[in-house]
Design a protein around this motif. Sequence first.
Motif, PDB file in Angstrom:
ATOM      1  N   ALA A  56      32.767  47.630  36.181  1.00  0.00           N
ATOM      2  CA  ALA A  56      32.014  48.857  36.481  1.00  0.00           C
ATOM      3  C   ALA A  56      30.613  48.732  35.899  1.00  0.00           C
ATOM      4  O   ALA A  56      30.374  47.926  34.997  1.00  0.00           O
ATOM      5  CB  ALA A  56      32.731  50.052  35.859  1.00  0.00           C
ATOM      6  N   ASN A  57      29.680  49.507  36.435  1.00  0.00           N
ATOM      7  CA  ASN A  57      28.273  49.527  35.982  1.00  0.00           C
ATOM      8  C   ASN A  57      27.523  48.228  36.256  1.00  0.00           C
ATOM      9  O   ASN A  57      26.544  47.934  35.590  1.00  0.00           O
ATOM     10  CB  ASN A  57      28.163  49.857  34.491  1.00  0.00           C
ATOM     11  CG  ASN A  57      28.638  51.257  34.231  1.00  0.00           C
ATOM     12  OD1 ASN A  57      28.374  52.154  35.034  1.00  0.00           O
ATOM     13  ND2 ASN A  57      29.375  51.441  33.152  1.00  0.00           N
TER      14      ASN A  57
ATOM     15  N   GLU B 155      33.396  51.677  39.246  1.00  0.00           N
ATOM     16  CA  GLU B 155      34.620  51.208  38.586  1.00  0.00           C
ATOM     17  C   GLU B 155      34.742  49.707  38.795  1.00  0.00           C
ATOM     18  O   GLU B 155      33.984  49.125  39.579  1.00  0.00           O
ATOM     19  CB  GLU B 155      35.852  51.943  39.134  1.00  0.00           C
ATOM     20  CG  GLU B 155      35.913  51.949  40.641  1.00  0.00           C
ATOM     21  CD  GLU B 155      37.046  52.834  41.187  1.00  0.00           C
ATOM     22  OE1 GLU B 155      38.095  52.260  41.506  1.00  0.00           O
ATOM     23  OE2 GLU B 155      36.845  54.048  41.307  1.00  0.00           O
ATOM     24  N   ASP B 156      35.711  49.085  38.084  1.00  0.00           N
ATOM     25  CA  ASP B 156      35.930  47.648  38.263  1.00  0.00           C
ATOM     26  C   ASP B 156      36.297  47.391  39.722  1.00  0.00           C
ATOM     27  O   ASP B 156      36.902  48.244  40.372  1.00  0.00           O
ATOM     28  CB  ASP B 156      37.090  47.161  37.386  1.00  0.00           C
ATOM     29  CG  ASP B 156      36.756  47.300  35.903  1.00  0.00           C
ATOM     30  OD1 ASP B 156      35.611  47.666  35.590  1.00  0.00           O
ATOM     31  OD2 ASP B 156      37.659  47.046  35.084  1.00  0.00           O
ATOM     32  N   CYS B 157      35.947  46.216  40.198  1.00  0.00           N
ATOM     33  CA  CYS B 157      36.151  45.951  41.621  1.00  0.00           C
ATOM     34  C   CYS B 157      36.466  44.470  41.819  1.00  0.00           C
ATOM     35  O   CYS B 157      35.787  43.606  41.249  1.00  0.00           O
ATOM     36  CB  CYS B 157      34.859  46.325  42.353  1.00  0.00           C
ATOM     37  SG  CYS B 157      34.858  46.028  44.095  1.00  0.00           S
ATOM     38  N   GLU B 158      37.502  44.182  42.610  1.00  0.00           N
ATOM     39  CA  GLU B 158      37.808  42.777  42.899  1.00  0.00           C
ATOM     40  C   GLU B 158      37.305  42.453  44.299  1.00  0.00           C
ATOM     41  O   GLU B 158      37.692  43.092  45.272  1.00  0.00           O
ATOM     42  CB  GLU B 158      39.312  42.524  42.804  1.00  0.00           C
ATOM     43  CG  GLU B 158      39.616  41.068  43.100  1.00  0.00           C
ATOM     44  CD  GLU B 158      41.083  40.699  42.963  1.00  0.00           C
ATOM     45  OE1 GLU B 158      41.801  41.375  42.207  1.00  0.00           O
ATOM     46  OE2 GLU B 158      41.485  39.732  43.638  1.00  0.00           O
ATOM     47  N   ILE B 159      36.422  41.471  44.378  1.00  0.00           N
ATOM     48  CA  ILE B 159      35.914  41.062  45.692  1.00  0.00           C
ATOM     49  C   ILE B 159      35.953  39.544  45.754  1.00  0.00           C
ATOM     50  O   ILE B 159      35.468  38.867  44.841  1.00  0.00           O
ATOM     51  CB  ILE B 159      34.481  41.578  45.932  1.00  0.00           C
ATOM     52  CG1 ILE B 159      34.485  43.106  46.038  1.00  0.00           C
ATOM     53  CG2 ILE B 159      33.862  40.968  47.183  1.00  0.00           C
ATOM     54  CD1 ILE B 159      33.218  43.756  46.516  1.00  0.00           C
ATOM     55  N   GLN B 160      36.571  39.020  46.815  1.00  0.00           N
ATOM     56  CA  GLN B 160      36.665  37.576  47.013  1.00  0.00           C
ATOM     57  C   GLN B 160      37.267  36.870  45.789  1.00  0.00           C
ATOM     58  O   GLN B 160      36.833  35.779  45.419  1.00  0.00           O
ATOM     59  CB  GLN B 160      35.267  36.990  47.277  1.00  0.00           C
ATOM     60  CG  GLN B 160      34.580  37.546  48.494  1.00  0.00           C
ATOM     61  CD  GLN B 160      35.077  36.896  49.765  1.00  0.00           C
ATOM     62  OE1 GLN B 160      35.077  35.677  49.894  1.00  0.00           O
ATOM     63  NE2 GLN B 160      35.541  37.697  50.702  1.00  0.00           N
ATOM     64  N   GLY B 161      38.203  37.522  45.135  1.00  0.00           N
ATOM     65  CA  GLY B 161      38.857  36.920  43.968  1.00  0.00           C
ATOM     66  C   GLY B 161      38.042  37.044  42.686  1.00  0.00           C
ATOM     67  O   GLY B 161      38.510  36.643  41.629  1.00  0.00           O
TER      68      GLY B 161
END
Length: 525
Positions: A403-404, A392-398
């Motif tokens: 997804a994918n 799925e979509d993911c927010e990391i470090q802004g």
Amino acid sequence: MENRSLYGGHPMLTALVGLLITVLLVAVAKRRTRNRMPPGPWGWPVLGCIPRLGRLPHQSLAKFARKYGPLMSIKLGSANVVVVSSPKMAEEFLRNHDKIWASRFAPIAAKIVGYNGNDILFSEYGPRWRYARKIFMLELLTAKRISTFQAARKQEISRGIIEALSISQNGTQPVRMVRILANIAGNIITRMMMNEGSLGDKAAKSANSDDFHKALKDGLGVVTNFYLGDYVPWLDRFCSKKQMYAVAKEIDQVFQAILDDHKLKLGTDPGQCETVATDQNKVQGIVDVLLTRPRDVDGQYLTEMEMKAIILDVFFGGVEPNTIALEWGLSELLRNPHVMEKAQAEMDSMVGRERLVEESDLPNLPYLNAIVKETFRLHPIAALLPAHMSMEDCEIQGYQIPANTRLLVNVHAIQRDPGVYERPLDFYPERFLGSEKDVHGLDFDLLPFGSGRRMCPGKGLGLVVVQYTMALFIQCCNLKLPGNMEPEELDMEERFGLTTPRLNCLQVVVTPRLPRGKLMGEEET
Ligand code: HEM
């Protein structure tokens, strides 16, 4: 004349236009943030960064990371890929957001060879993967089964050493170590699969045969080969998959023969993989466990195809990584004779020369353990962890990562980071003496087995095979480079693939360090 602005006479209209512009600006800004991927190097049309990665992509990516940082994004063909090159970032993905990134990108060849995603290594995250992995860890590679095959490991390693000594003919001939080490690793796994009692039967013979080794080698070959369709799907239809199907058939025939032979021996009807009465006191080999396990309470069971996929995981996982780790470990001992001397001194003082070292001695050999850790640090078996994939979509470090997206964890870069390790390119086992740092996936600067949900389920077995084989070589052999080659002349070039072995085979002159009869005597027991 009255100076009127365009909308001067219509305050309502002005307000409306203002609102519209604001809404548009907010939407554009939102869209920008939503699509904001980490920075990364430019790529070519269609192929993206593929042509810029060269022969050793893990090294090229490490160089890019120096410019773009420990979290980069790149395009490989049309695939979105994020690359992680620091312990902190590895922890972000493999621990803090582990569940989102627990799926796997499966190359086309892996799907074909790996029973259409029924293997563990390349299967998508989901109920089938969870089910197979649970069986793998709780029923097949249990601590009890690993410990039961201790004597078999000792016997196979001793046999390997005897073979090396005999090829070397009193130190006059060099030995191609990869063959010896692959045989040791292969025979250990084969015995765990088939069980000692069945070593002489047809199934074990088929598993030991050249066909079998060839099938596995071919399988690894096609899975490791670069295949454009994995990156540019619309080009897939122009690429031939003939070889992949041929290899899949080759492997399947060997595995089917193994299952059929064991079914015959167990007395089950072919095609029926449910339980038959087994002697509770006898430790079964892995194939028999698979064939005789009863249906689960919820009615789930393994089909024959799933069994063969698991057998493939055990052979792929159990042979190649151990062989590669051992070849690197011995290479480092040859390049660093002072380390070998220190390891042999430890062995003499803790075990002596009157008996062979046992697996139970391993906890008392801290320098040997440090050598193994240092080997895994400098030469991780998977320089890039097999690609994970986000579900799925993911927010990391802004950053907003959709997804994918594929994830490459650059273990090579992390474990050679000068900010983490002093003198990172030196083979210096002492750095681990008295250190709590370990390879169990909790220290994100030492990840030879990965971490999180997809971490290697064969770690326990892999570790004991590598440590114990190194221990026996250190105790029983003197190793020398052929001719007048100096230690620093030994090349340490790598070959990149799913795994990262030596580019050139290690050749070693082997002479006995213990009276020869000791090894022979132990081997015969
Ligand atoms: C020196 C020995 C070994 C090393 C260094 C090693 C390393 C690894 C690594 C780095 C991964 C990927 C982890 C990740 O994606 O985060 C992996 C996965 C795996 N390994 Fe190993 N391995 C070794 C031995 C074994 C053995 C002995 C077996 C089985 C008998 C095995 C079976 C597997 C399987 C099935 C997976 C896939 C796990 C999954 O995707 O859920 N490995 N291994």
